[in-house]
Scaffold this motif. Structure first.
Motif, mmCIF file in Angstrom:
data_model
loop_
_atom_site.group_PDB
_atom_site.id
_atom_site.type_symbol
_atom_site.label_atom_id
_atom_site.label_comp_id
_atom_site.label_asym_id
_atom_site.label_seq_id
_atom_site.Cartn_x
_atom_site.Cartn_y
_atom_site.Cartn_z
ATOM 1 N N LEU A 1 0.053 -8.293 5.603
ATOM 2 C CA LEU A 1 0.824 -7.777 4.467
ATOM 3 C C LEU A 1 1.692 -8.872 3.864
ATOM 4 O O LEU A 1 2.141 -9.796 4.560
ATOM 5 N N SER A 2 1.965 -8.755 2.568
ATOM 6 C CA SER A 2 2.887 -9.695 1.912
ATOM 7 C C SER A 2 4.333 -9.234 2.076
ATOM 8 O O SER A 2 5.257 -10.012 1.870
ATOM 9 N N ASP A 3 4.536 -7.984 2.430
ATOM 10 C CA ASP A 3 5.893 -7.448 2.643
ATOM 11 C C ASP A 3 5.772 -6.203 3.513
ATOM 12 O O ASP A 3 4.807 -5.436 3.393
ATOM 13 N N ALA A 4 6.743 -5.974 4.381
ATOM 14 C CA ALA A 4 6.691 -4.825 5.295
ATOM 15 C C ALA A 4 7.389 -3.626 4.658
ATOM 16 O O ALA A 4 8.516 -3.274 5.009
ATOM 17 N N LEU A 5 6.715 -3.024 3.701
ATOM 18 C CA LEU A 5 7.295 -1.833 3.053
ATOM 19 C C LEU A 5 6.191 -0.906 2.575
ATOM 20 O O LEU A 5 5.041 -1.308 2.412
ATOM 21 N N VAL A 6 6.590 0.361 2.386
ATOM 22 C CA VAL A 6 5.693 1.387 1.832
ATOM 23 C C VAL A 6 6.194 1.717 0.434
ATOM 24 O O VAL A 6 7.393 1.941 0.223
ATOM 25 N N THR A 7 5.291 1.715 -0.554
ATOM 26 C CA THR A 7 5.698 1.988 -1.933
ATOM 27 C C THR A 7 4.722 2.969 -2.566
ATOM 28 O O THR A 7 3.823 3.483 -1.887
ATOM 29 N N MET A 8 4.948 3.248 -3.875
ATOM 30 C CA MET A 8 4.128 4.244 -4.587
ATOM 31 C C MET A 8 3.438 3.576 -5.772
ATOM 32 O O MET A 8 4.037 2.771 -6.489
ATOM 33 N N ARG A 9 2.198 3.946 -5.975
ATOM 34 C CA ARG A 9 1.455 3.552 -7.168
ATOM 35 C C ARG A 9 0.577 4.731 -7.561
ATOM 36 O O ARG A 9 -0.143 5.287 -6.720
ATOM 37 N N ASN A 10 0.638 5.111 -8.831
ATOM 38 C CA ASN A 10 -0.167 6.232 -9.344
ATOM 39 C C ASN A 10 0.079 7.501 -8.527
ATOM 40 O O ASN A 10 -0.867 8.258 -8.228
#
Length: 811
Positions: free
Chosen positions: A206-215
């Protein structure tokens, strides 16, 4: 209740002010009425209240003006008593109600706004009901309250389904609650899966250790070179292209399920909103009228707060147009700096001619009269003293020009005359006309002649006129014409500045010579200038000077007389206080004498009681019947009458007057006059009767037998059990309560009570001794058996205490 559309109500208000608005539209701007409305606007919190203010106009209908002023007076009373009617910020719901009328659905925010109207309706109803319970009188407030429709079921439904921000709550339906619970669980499962990735061994991809939202789907940021590690779907990439936002294959199905729940939630919310919108349709008129009435209350609140800040009052309406504004102030000036003046017209004179130099306050006085009259006819409070009077004019005309204002273009003779011609063509006996610098802008002689002719024409039409002018000829006019008076603005020649005080009956004079002398102009030049003046002008100035001197003398004498009156009033009060002290001392001495006499009589009574007791014993032992029981009771009653009543408090007229003025309330300490005992008021049990805690007793006492006294600190200790006596008629109850008393105290009280009951003529009484251990009951029985006055006794009926009470019959 008969409801009406808000448009109809607004139209009626507009029609009421139609005549003034059409014929004299410019008067509102000339006298700055709209600036006063802007001041009131800052106190409004509802859109409907702002709409009410926007349509506000002065009217000429007496009943309408009266109702407006009564509403203002009611609101000022509520503000004084309870801080105002509780009205929150409410938006205009007119458009919302139109939409549901044609079958449209409202969103959550719109429904929340309607819910706020219904909630406010209920709160205002409750608030005003408290005033009703206290029997607080109002002129119009209760009539407006009666027009509110509560709609409790609809209010509760909206409040439970829609929160303040317009969000549909979980309580709106069971289906919605279940769907949202599933959404929460799905989101939790997805996050747990993705958290396992970003915190596990695969985190290095991963490029960053986070969970995000798309669509609207949960994704993780994956480096470009590792795009195939997680499988799934790519939803987005960073601007550099080095990071891809991927929905891993292991959560695709979870995201799909979450999306289905979200769609179901949206559909259920739409269904709920549609259902709630439809539920409003049958009550749309009532809701709209509620919003209108709340706007009325908001506007009334604003008028009251405006009045409080300006120290304004509700004027009295004088239909004979006798205007008297006491200590009137212009509402748009700084209230800490403005000079208050008594402004009057209509009763003794219909025309006031104010003369004097510029910058003295003539124009402000003119505007104050006109603006306060307009405010009164619009139902607004006016910045003036109590008991100020306003008239009712069909028209208010004004030709007021600021000579320093180029924009208004009203300083030339032609523009003034155009306005004056228009006024003269419309004026009648119910018109108020205000002229500033009448006849100015042309040759002084011609201007003065025109001013006099115009004033004569207005007088012939019986109009009410206040005019300002520089012309000396109009000073004489005020003396020669009936129903006309001169006035001026006071000028202090010592400080060379105006005082802005209006002087009715004194014409203004030029102070040029005096000012010039004080500024250092040679006296010979001043004398030379005086010689150039014609005799008429000099005589007039001398007459004005003499009038001013006489006015100052009168003011000095008035102040001196007021001082004498004040001293006489103080002396009168001192004499009254001394008389009251003397009267109380006299009564106290009488009371001491009575008390001493009573002590002697008390000793005699004790001896007589002993004699009577011995007689009873002799009678019982010998079996003689010569001395009857009723004869013994009568003898004892006659001995009791020897005691002098200590009624000095009852006869004290000063204290009795104070007692009548005192309004009793629960908790007050009082003197029970028949017993000369201190007690505490517990509760009012009738129109003129109170329950009083008197030592260990509770008594029902007539209000006229109570005297208010200063409270004393009660000694601490356990609360004692009390008995109840009734003071109406004979001050002896038909029942004695001995429960909770010590054995010896109970029997002693029983002995005294039976004597009192016999003297009161009771054939039967009830002794309440309780059940308990039976010791007190046994003692009562033994005493009753030995008492010669007791015919018989037995337990009370079951519904009156049973074996916890004993009914005693006398011989």
């Amino acid at each position: 209740m008969q409801n009406c559309s808000i448009f109809t109500l607004i139209e009626n208000v507009a029609k009421a002010g139609e005549k003034m608005k059409e014929l004299n539209h410019d008067i509102l701007n000339t006298l700055e009425f709209n600036q006063v409305k802007n001041q009131i606007a800052q106190y409004l919190v509802t859109d409907q209240g702002k709409e009410e203010l926007r349509y506000l106009l002065p009217v000429s209908d007496v009943s309408t003006i009266t109702s407006y002023l009564e509403e203002t007076d009611d609101a000022m009373k509520v503000l004084r008593l309870r801080g105002g009617i509780p009205i929150p910020k409410i938006e205009n719901i007119q458009a919302h109600m139109k939409r549901i009328e044609i079958g449209a659905d409202l969103n959550g925010v719109e429904l929340a706004q309607i819910s706020r109207v219904l909630t406010t309706t209920a709160e205002v109803n409750t608030f005003l009901e408290e005033f009703k319970e206290d029997e607080t009188p109002f002129n119009r407030l209760y009539a407006w309250q009666e027009q509110l429709t509560a709609l409790p079921a609809l209010r509760k439904r909206l409040k439970s389904a829609i929160d303040e921000d317009g969000r549909v709550t979980d309580e709106a339906s069971e289906t919605l609650k279940t769907i949202r619970r599933n959404i929460t669980r799905s989101e939790q499962s997805i996050r747990e899966n993705l958290d396992g990735i970003i915190h596990g061994k695969q985190a290095r991809y991963l490029s960053d250790a986070l969970v995000t939202m798309r669509n609207e789907r949960y994704v993780i940021p994956v480096r470009q070179e590792n795009r195939n590690v997680f499988g799934g779907v790519v939803h987005d990439q960073s601007s550099s292209g080095q990071t891809l936002f991927i929905e891993p294959g292991q959560v695709v199905e979870m995201n799909n399920r979450l999306r289905q729940y979200q769609i179901a939630e949206r559909d259920e919310i739409a269904r709920i909103l549609s259902e709630l919108s439809a539920a409003l349709v049958p009550s749309r008129k009532e809701i709209m009228h509620n919003a209108y009435v709340i706007g009325k209350f908001d506007f009334m609140n604003a008028k009251a707060r405006f009045a409080k800040d300006l120290k304004a009052v509700v004027p009295l309406v004088n239909q004979d147009n006798h205007v008297y504004f006491k200590q009137a102030r212009h509402p748009l000036l700084d209230q800490t700096q403005v000079i208050a003046n008594d402004i009057m017209i209509g009763e003794d004179y219909q025309a006031v001619v104010i003369t004097g130099p510029n910058t003295g306050g003539k124009t402000i006085t003119l505007k104050t009269l006109g603006l306060l009259q307009l405010m009164g006819q619009a139902g607004l409070p006016i910045p003036a003293g109590e008991d100020s009077q306003m008239g009712i004019f069909n028209e208010v005309f004004a030709d007021i020009g600021d000579e320093q204002s180029i924009e208004q273009n009203l300083s030339t003779f032609s523009s003034h005359m155009t306005t004056i011609v228009d006024v003269l063509n419309q004026v009648d006996k119910n018109s108020l006309v205000l002229f500033d610098e009448l006849g100015a802008g042309t040759d002084p002689q011609e201007g003065a002649a025109l001013a006099i002719a115009i004033l004569d024409d207005l007088a012939a039409k019986q109009a009410y006129v206040m005019a300002t002018t520089h012309y000396p000829e109009l000073k004489v006019y005020g003396y020669n014409r009936p129903k006309t008076v001169n006035a001026s603005m006071e000028f202090d020649v010592d400080t060379l500045s105006p005082t802005y005080r209006l002087l009715i009956g004194v014409p203004g004079r030029s102070n040029a010579f005096e000012i010039s002398r004080r500024l250092g102009l040679d006296q010979t030049l001043i004398d030379s200038a005086k010689q150039m003046m014609n005799g008429e002008s000099q005589d007039l100035n001398e007459m004005i000077t003499d009038l001013e001197n006489r006015r100052k003398m009168a003011e000095t004498e008035y102040l001196e007389l007021r001082n004498y009156v004040s001293k006489a009033k103080q002396l009168h009060e001192d004499l009254q206080e001394a008389y009251q002290y003397f009267y109380e001392q006299k009564e106290n001495e009488f009371a001491k004498a009575r008390s001493k006499a009573n002590d002697i009589v008390e000793q005699a009574k004790d001896q007589s009681d002993e004699i009577i007791t011995n007689l009873r014993k002799i009678q019982q032992q010998s079996g003689q019947k010569n001395v009857k029981e009723n004869e013994l009771i009568q003898a004892k009653g006659e001995l009791n009458q020897l005691q002098q009543p200590e009624d000095h408090l009852k006869k004290n007229k000063v204290l009795q007057k104070a007692k009548k003025e005192k309004q009793f309330k629960a908790g007050d300490e009082v003197l029970v006059i028949p017993y000369n005992q201190r007690g505490e008021l517990l509760d009012k049990i009738g129109k003129n009767q109170w329950q009083v805690q008197l030592g260990i007793l509770k008594m029902d006492v007539d209000e006229e037998d109570l005297q208010a006294i200063a409270p004393t600190k009660e000694a601490a200790g356990p609360k004692r059990h009390v008995s109840t006596l009734n003071s109406s008629g004979p001050h002896v109850s038909s029942q004695l309560d001995l429960r909770g008393k010590h054995y010896e105290d109970a029997l002693s009280e029983l002995d005294q009570y039976l004597d009192a009951a016999i003297l009161a003529g009771y054939p039967q009484v009830t002794i309440v001794h309780g059940k308990g251990t039976g010791a007190l009951r046994k003692g009562v029985f033994n005493y009753l058996k030995k008492n010669p006055s007791v015919k018989n006794f037995d337990f009370a009926p079951a519904n009156q205490g049973g074996n916890g009470a004993t009914v005693v019959n006398f011989k």
